[in-house]
Design an enzyme around this catalytic site. Structure first.
Site, PDB file in Angstrom:
ATOM      1  N   GLN A 174      25.792  45.865  91.016  1.00  0.00           N
ATOM      2  CA  GLN A 174      24.802  45.598  92.061  1.00  0.00           C
ATOM      3  C   GLN A 174      23.424  46.095  91.641  1.00  0.00           C
ATOM      4  OE1 GLN A 174      25.900  47.500  95.742  1.00  0.00           O
ATOM      5  NE2 GLN A 174      26.624  49.355  94.745  1.00  0.00           N
ATOM      6  N   HIS A 196      24.600  41.023  93.082  1.00  0.00           N
ATOM      7  CA  HIS A 196      24.538  41.556  94.449  1.00  0.00           C
ATOM      8  C   HIS A 196      23.205  41.156  95.086  1.00  0.00           C
ATOM      9  CE1 HIS A 196      24.074  44.548  97.755  1.00  0.00           C
ATOM     10  NE2 HIS A 196      25.380  44.361  97.878  1.00  0.00           N
ATOM     11  N   ASP A 240      24.819  39.187  98.035  1.00  0.00           N
ATOM     12  CA  ASP A 240      25.016  39.702  99.394  1.00  0.00           C
ATOM     13  C   ASP A 240      23.732  39.443 100.174  1.00  0.00           C
ATOM     14  OD1 ASP A 240      25.665  41.047 101.701  1.00  0.00           O
ATOM     15  OD2 ASP A 240      26.315  42.882 100.707  1.00  0.00           O
ATOM     16  N   GLU A 275      28.081  36.674 100.037  1.00  0.00           N
ATOM     17  CA  GLU A 275      28.655  37.697 100.911  1.00  0.00           C
ATOM     18  C   GLU A 275      27.813  37.840 102.177  1.00  0.00           C
ATOM     19  OE1 GLU A 275      29.715  42.494 100.717  1.00  0.00           O
ATOM     20  OE2 GLU A 275      29.402  41.355  98.863  1.00  0.00           O
ATOM     21  N   ASP A 309      32.406  40.726 104.842  1.00  0.00           N
ATOM     22  CA  ASP A 309      32.037  42.132 104.664  1.00  0.00           C
ATOM     23  C   ASP A 309      31.853  42.810 106.019  1.00  0.00           C
ATOM     24  OD1 ASP A 309      31.102  44.600 103.907  1.00  0.00           O
ATOM     25  OD2 ASP A 309      29.153  43.916 103.237  1.00  0.00           O
ATOM     26  N   GLN A 331      35.794  41.664 101.161  1.00  0.00           N
ATOM     27  CA  GLN A 331      35.449  42.935 100.527  1.00  0.00           C
ATOM     28  C   GLN A 331      36.279  44.045 101.167  1.00  0.00           C
ATOM     29  OE1 GLN A 331      32.279  46.386  99.397  1.00  0.00           O
ATOM     30  NE2 GLN A 331      31.433  44.635 100.450  1.00  0.00           N
ATOM     31  N   LYS A 333      36.016  47.501 101.472  1.00  0.00           N
ATOM     32  CA  LYS A 333      34.991  48.538 101.283  1.00  0.00           C
ATOM     33  C   LYS A 333      35.673  49.890 101.378  1.00  0.00           C
ATOM     34  CE  LYS A 333      30.803  47.587 102.249  1.00  0.00           C
ATOM     35  NZ  LYS A 333      29.518  47.271 102.900  1.00  0.00           N
ATOM     36  N   THR A 362      30.717  51.446  97.975  1.00  0.00           N
ATOM     37  CA  THR A 362      29.303  51.627  98.286  1.00  0.00           C
ATOM     38  C   THR A 362      28.596  52.351  97.155  1.00  0.00           C
ATOM     39  OG1 THR A 362      27.753  52.704  99.832  1.00  0.00           O
ATOM     40  CG2 THR A 362      29.891  53.745  99.544  1.00  0.00           C
ATOM     41  N   CYS A 363      27.317  52.095  97.041  1.00  0.00           N
ATOM     42  CA  CYS A 363      26.486  52.835  96.090  1.00  0.00           C
ATOM     43  C   CYS A 363      26.457  54.316  96.445  1.00  0.00           C
ATOM     44  CB  CYS A 363      25.071  52.263  96.094  1.00  0.00           C
ATOM     45  SG  CYS A 363      24.344  52.170  97.748  1.00  0.00           S
TER      46      CYS A 363
END
Length: 417
Positions: A174, A196, A240, A275, A309, A331, A333, A362-363
């Site tokens: 991403q 992303h 996304d 997404e 998502d 997704q 998550k 997640t980042c």
């Protein structure tokens, strides 16, 4: 082996907590920060440093197993648990989790993880924070692996009746807002799914008629052609859009379908995944909207794939969307599911239902949660796995790719013995 002690330490994640509601209401980017007032409970700023808790299980032979509690970047949004701050939740782990684990044998992962995942808050009656369940079950998996002298991936595979993958799972990178330079990094490193894009604003990133995203897709295709590391390099384009297509086209499904088909043609010969094309702010409405878009695209013979998502957070949500074919891919998550046992369950359920499984996250996670998730992925074999944490591309990709290669090397070596 038994657990002799439970130790916690507060830490930082690979990114930030962002108040999604405030951003949607117009908070203004200011360098790495945002100007504006927070709009979600618990936030003291629109963007604040992400926090984690390392849970360390001391085994009676002196070994230490650990996992990291972490929550998604947009905590408190889309029906999620509230903002996860270390000082607030370390006492919960000490008071509720430690007494359950100290003195316990750690040979089994699945049963203990399921027990932890069912724990409820004594005051509210709701299950304890997803981030706690996420990190503690990572530590339990590591403890089970150390007790059994196995890889974590081998433990998951053995307990869920699968085999550890003998090949890499495609890694999805991403870009964050640096959606041009970071794409170059992705291509040069041979990313199989990119970029992303963080298309979260109609005016600045999508365009009122979708023209800016269309231009970006066309740029992506040209950039891949120019920088591709080998002749047969053919990554999936996964973008996304955070519901912005629905906003731009007034949730008119016919117009959205026409636009998605146009994007797909622009992306050719690369497969395009979109997404979160729409966000209708509730679970059932979201499912119905994505189900309709999926059916429309399939009827038109388009190969564009919809990825679910928002409002698809828990294991029950994932099953609900998968059962109704609300998207071509879901997704998973990982921090939103609580116990990582649910991550394995979710991937296997999607595969059973014939819907794509994207083991995301997640980042705003840590190196440790990324490593443990890689082991789960190598056992459950999703269609793709997210490179995490962070938005810098290189670091997250390195963590996930290198852990995957270690697993493959270990499994290959074991076959030779």
């Amino acid at each position: 082996m038994k657990i002799a002690d439970v130790i916690c330490s507060g830490g930082k994640t690979g990114f930030f907590f962002d108040d999604q509601k405030a951003i949607k209401m117009g908070a203004v980017p200011d360098g790495a920060a945002y100007r504006g007032k927070p709009a979600t409970a618990g936030f003291t700023a629109v963007r604040q440093a992400g926090e984690s808790i390392s849970v360390m299980l001391v085994l009676d032979d002196g070994q230490i197993a650990y996992g990291d509690c972490a929550a998604v970047q947009y905590s408190g949004a889309g029906g999620r648990d509230p903002l996860f701050l270390a000082d607030d939740f370390i006492p919960v782990i000490r008071d509720r989790i430690a007494p359950l684990l100290i003195g316990r044998k750690m040979n089994d992962f699945r049963a203990i993880a399921e027990e932890i995942d069912r724990l409820t808050d004594e005051k509210t009656g709701k299950r304890i924070h997803t981030a706690i369940r996420y990190g503690v079950t990572q530590a339990v998996l590591d403890a089970a692996a150390k007790s059994r002298k196995m890889l974590m991936a081998e433990v998951v595979a053995e307990e869920y009746g699968t085999k550890v993958s003998d090949r890499e799972i495609p890694i999805f990178m991403q870009s964050g807002d640096n959606r041009y330079e970071n794409v170059d990094k992705m291509i040069l490193k041979g990313a199989m799914v990119l970029p992303h894009g963080l298309i979260n604003n109609v005016e600045t990133k999508l365009g009122r008629k979708g023209e800016k995203l269309l231009e970006y897709v066309e740029w992506l295709k040209k950039r891949i052609a120019r920088l591709k590391p080998c002749e047969d390099y053919k990554p999936v384009l996964h973008l996304d859009v955070y519901g912005t297509i629905g906003i731009a086209f007034g949730c008119d499904m016919e117009k959205i379908t026409e636009y998605l088909i146009k994007l797909g043609k622009a992306a050719h010969p690369f497969l395009l995944r979109i997404e979160g094309p729409v966000d209708v702010e509730n679970r059932e409405g979201q499912m119905l909207a994505l189900k309709e878009l999926t059916e429309r695209l399939d009827r038109e013979g388009s190969d564009v794939q919809i990825v679910a998502d928002e409002w698809c957070n828990t294991l029950d949500d994932i099953k609900y969307f998968a059962d109704n074919k609300a998207g071509h891919m879901v997704q998973i998550k990982t921090p939103d599911l609580g116990g990582i046992n649910n991550v394995a369950e979710a991937v296997l359920y999607c595969k059973k239902k014939g819907i794509g499984a994207y083991q995301g996250g997640t980042c705003n996670e840590t190196d440790r949660s990324a490593q443990v998730c890689t082991h789960v992925a190598m056992a459950a074999k999703p269609d793709q796995i997210l490179a995490k944490p962070g938005m810098g591309v290189d670091e997250g990709y390195m963590i996930v790719y290198n852990e995957m290669r270690r697993i493959l090397a270990f499994i290959d070596n074991a076959k030779k013995i």
